[in-house]
Motif scaffolding. Structure first.
Motif, mmCIF file in Angstrom:
data_model
loop_
_atom_site.group_PDB
_atom_site.id
_atom_site.type_symbol
_atom_site.label_atom_id
_atom_site.label_comp_id
_atom_site.label_asym_id
_atom_site.label_seq_id
_atom_site.Cartn_x
_atom_site.Cartn_y
_atom_site.Cartn_z
ATOM 1 N N ASN A 1 0.809 -1.212 0.000
ATOM 2 C CA ASN A 1 0.000 0.000 0.000
ATOM 3 C C ASN A 1 0.846 1.268 0.000
ATOM 4 N N LEU A 2 1.920 1.254 0.773
ATOM 5 C CA LEU A 2 2.776 2.433 0.849
ATOM 6 C C LEU A 2 3.452 2.713 -0.490
ATOM 7 N N ALA A 3 3.826 1.663 -1.204
ATOM 8 C CA ALA A 3 4.469 1.841 -2.507
ATOM 9 C C ALA A 3 3.554 2.602 -3.464
ATOM 10 N N GLY A 4 2.278 2.237 -3.487
ATOM 11 C CA GLY A 4 1.324 2.933 -4.340
ATOM 12 C C GLY A 4 1.112 4.369 -3.910
ATOM 13 N N ALA A 5 1.038 4.591 -2.604
ATOM 14 C CA ALA A 5 0.828 5.947 -2.095
ATOM 15 C C ALA A 5 2.013 6.842 -2.426
ATOM 16 N N VAL A 6 3.231 6.321 -2.298
ATOM 17 C CA VAL A 6 4.427 7.103 -2.629
ATOM 18 C C VAL A 6 4.458 7.406 -4.124
ATOM 19 N N GLY A 7 4.164 6.410 -4.952
ATOM 20 C CA GLY A 7 4.152 6.619 -6.395
ATOM 21 C C GLY A 7 3.175 7.700 -6.806
ATOM 22 N N ALA A 8 1.978 7.681 -6.241
ATOM 23 C CA ALA A 8 0.956 8.662 -6.585
ATOM 24 C C ALA A 8 1.334 10.059 -6.105
ATOM 25 N N ALA A 9 1.797 10.151 -4.858
ATOM 26 C CA ALA A 9 2.149 11.453 -4.301
ATOM 27 C C ALA A 9 3.322 12.074 -5.048
ATOM 28 N N ALA A 10 4.309 11.254 -5.394
ATOM 29 C CA ALA A 10 5.468 11.756 -6.137
ATOM 30 C C ALA A 10 5.054 12.252 -7.511
ATOM 31 N N ALA A 11 4.199 11.499 -8.185
ATOM 32 C CA ALA A 11 3.732 11.911 -9.507
ATOM 33 C C ALA A 11 2.997 13.240 -9.431
ATOM 34 N N ARG A 12 2.147 13.377 -8.443
ATOM 35 C CA ARG A 12 1.370 14.618 -8.285
ATOM 36 C C ARG A 12 2.276 15.815 -8.003
ATOM 37 N N ALA A 13 3.319 15.607 -7.210
ATOM 38 C CA ALA A 13 4.169 16.715 -6.774
ATOM 39 C C ALA A 13 5.357 16.958 -7.695
ATOM 40 N N GLY A 14 5.538 16.103 -8.713
ATOM 41 C CA GLY A 14 6.652 16.277 -9.625
ATOM 42 C C GLY A 14 7.970 15.753 -9.103
ATOM 43 N N PHE A 15 7.936 14.796 -8.182
ATOM 44 C CA PHE A 15 9.129 14.148 -7.664
ATOM 45 C C PHE A 15 9.419 12.874 -8.464
ATOM 46 N N ARG A 16 10.657 12.477 -8.477
ATOM 47 C CA ARG A 16 10.987 11.127 -8.914
ATOM 48 C C ARG A 16 10.632 10.177 -7.770
ATOM 49 N N SER A 17 10.210 8.956 -8.105
ATOM 50 C CA SER A 17 9.978 7.954 -7.061
ATOM 51 C C SER A 17 10.690 6.658 -7.411
ATOM 52 N N CYS A 18 11.187 6.014 -6.377
ATOM 53 C CA CYS A 18 11.779 4.678 -6.508
ATOM 54 C C CYS A 18 11.474 3.944 -5.218
ATOM 55 N N VAL A 19 10.649 2.905 -5.307
ATOM 56 C CA VAL A 19 10.192 2.226 -4.100
ATOM 57 C C VAL A 19 10.587 0.755 -4.142
ATOM 58 N N PHE A 20 10.699 0.165 -2.953
ATOM 59 C CA PHE A 20 11.214 -1.187 -2.792
ATOM 60 C C PHE A 20 10.186 -2.054 -2.059
ATOM 61 N N ILE A 21 9.906 -3.224 -2.608
ATOM 62 C CA ILE A 21 8.885 -4.114 -2.068
ATOM 63 C C ILE A 21 9.404 -5.548 -2.031
ATOM 64 N N PRO A 22 8.830 -6.414 -1.193
ATOM 65 C CA PRO A 22 9.137 -7.842 -1.310
ATOM 66 C C PRO A 22 8.728 -8.344 -2.691
ATOM 67 N N HIS A 23 9.479 -9.265 -3.233
ATOM 68 C CA HIS A 23 9.270 -9.683 -4.626
ATOM 69 C C HIS A 23 7.970 -10.449 -4.839
#
Length: 438
Positions: A164-186
């Motif tokens: 859930n956090l990975a999706g939230a970070v991706g969305a927030a970064a996209a909205r704010a114009g940040f690059r995002s790179c997130v790490f999850i269990p495979h």
């Protein structure tokens, strides 16, 4: 013993205090970072562990100037999102004018049908945080972390995540114009993988469980490759965690500025539960709610229940476990805030309980059938634990109770994959009657 458990990760954080702290940064009423263990203070900055005792740092505020009624009016006239509580959060005054996903002000559902099923007479409510922009409560904490990342000049938003956090970070970064790179269990649920990847950032699977992912991210912070990166739940964790307080604020405001008697909260790292308690305490100190007793209950899945195990054994130390449960969003075997969850449950007269995966699935279906709310597995854990606590005589059914649903069931479809058609019939009335549906 808590200090020794934290020392490995904390040493990397305190090495950077002098170079990253910025006492002039504008984060509204936030004044410093304070150690939860020893009280040592450092200026606001992207650090998360105390240089004196390796305890966790959290935000300290100056609320002294607030008049209760003026504050109440300001909140009630604010936007229908978490920024209505900006005077109580580590954000600048103009936060609502900046590009953010603006989560919060989700529904508090009066769950009368579920109450009848469970025998609750004092009023049962579901705080349904599946209504957030990426359909989980993680949008709240990421929104907070994003403002800190802006203030500290980070250019990349990152995290370790169970989904859930990975999706939230991706969305927030996209909205704010940040690059995002997130790490999850495979091996996360495919629905959560897609939700994290669709926002266009980089998504990296790590071979191992969440605790392995978190250790890797902590190492990356101390490496030149991580320069300019804001890890929302590591070096920005003190700010990130404050987002969970808004659940407490909303619940009380939606109850008519009243504390619930009992609240059931899912436990992953334990941060959500501890910050809900912090939020309730702040509302009491500010005079926004009447000071009276409340109980906080923690909920875990049996296949990852280190805090529940410690609570039942009467221990103060939480021993790590290897997760093995369908409730993957809660599958943190070494929860950072576990000891503080124990303290709060015991201080308030609550408890920490766990349920089997089978009970989780049954609870998902129960909530869907009675209230039309399709919860992900974490919501199944809280409803399942609520049911178990009532049956065991631990949770009082005559008191006002709030249960948290922290995510949308569409994210964890595999958990209820056996649910399907009632019948398959020919397009005739005769076939319909033969199926026994009338």
């Amino acid at each position: 013993m808590r200090k020794m458990r934290r020392k490995g990760l904390a040493s990397m954080a305190v090495q950077t205090v002098a170079s990253t702290s910025n006492p002039t940064v504008d984060l509204g009423p936030a004044t410093a970072l304070s150690c939860r263990e020893c009280g040592h203070r450092v200026p606001l900055g992207p650090v998360f562990a105390c240089e004196e005792c390796f305890g966790p740092l959290e935000i300290a505020y100056d609320f002294a100037a607030y008049d209760t009624e003026e504050l109440r009016k300001r909140i009630e006239s604010g936007p229908a999102n978490i920024w209505r509580y900006a005077p109580l959060l580590p954000v600048p005054a103009d936060v609502a004018d900046k590009p953010n996903i603006n989560p919060g002000w989700t529904k508090l559902v009066k769950a009368d049908n579920l109450a009848r099923e469970l025998g609750v007479t004092g009023g049962l409510y579901v705080k349904d945080d599946s209504g957030n922009p990426t359909h989980s409560f993680k949008d709240r904490v990421v929104a907070q972390a994003l403002e800190a990342a802006r203030a500290f000049g980070f250019t990349t938003l990152s995290c370790s995540s169970t989904g859930n956090l990975a999706g939230a970070v991706g969305a927030a970064a996209a909205r704010a114009g940040f690059r995002s790179c997130v790490f999850i269990p495979h091996d996360l649920e495919q629905g959560k993988v897609v939700m994290a990847a669709v926002y266009g950032g980089e998504l990296v699977g790590i071979e191992g469980n969440y605790d392995d992912v978190n250790r890797f991210c902590s190492e990356l912070i101390g490496d030149p490759a991580g320069e300019g990166w804001g890890f929302v739940n590591v070096n920005l964790r003190p700010y990130y965690a404050e987002g969970s307080k808004t659940l407490a604020y909303e619940i009380c405001e939606q109850l008519g500025w009243r504390l619930p008697d009992q609240i059931v909260v899912p436990i992953a790292s334990g941060s959500q539960l501890t910050k809900i308690d912090k939020g309730l305490q702040e509302l009491i100190k500010l005079g926004l709610v009447e000071d009276r007793p409340y109980k906080i209950f923690g909920a875990q899945a049996e296949g990852c229940s280190p805090v529940s195990t410690a609570f039942k054994a009467g221990h103060d130390v939480v021993r790590p476990q290897k997760p093995n449960t369908i409730a993957k969003s809660l599958a943190i075997g070494n929860p950072a805030d576990g000891p503080y969850v124990l303290d709060i449950a015991r201080r308030t007269g609550g408890a920490v309980e766990d349920v089997t995966d089978e009970q989780v699935v049954d609870a998902i279906k129960l909530l869907a059938r009675t209230e039309g709310i399709f919860a992900e597995t974490a919501g199944g854990v809280t409803v399942g634990v609520t049911k178990k606590l009532i049956e065991d005589g631990v949770l009082d059914p005559s008191l006002t109770t709030v249960v948290l649903n922290t995510g949308d069931g569409l994210k964890t479809l595999d958990a209820v994959a056996g649910t399907g058609l009632t019948a398959t019939i020919r397009p005739t009335l005769e076939s319909f009657r033969d199926a026994g549906l009338v």
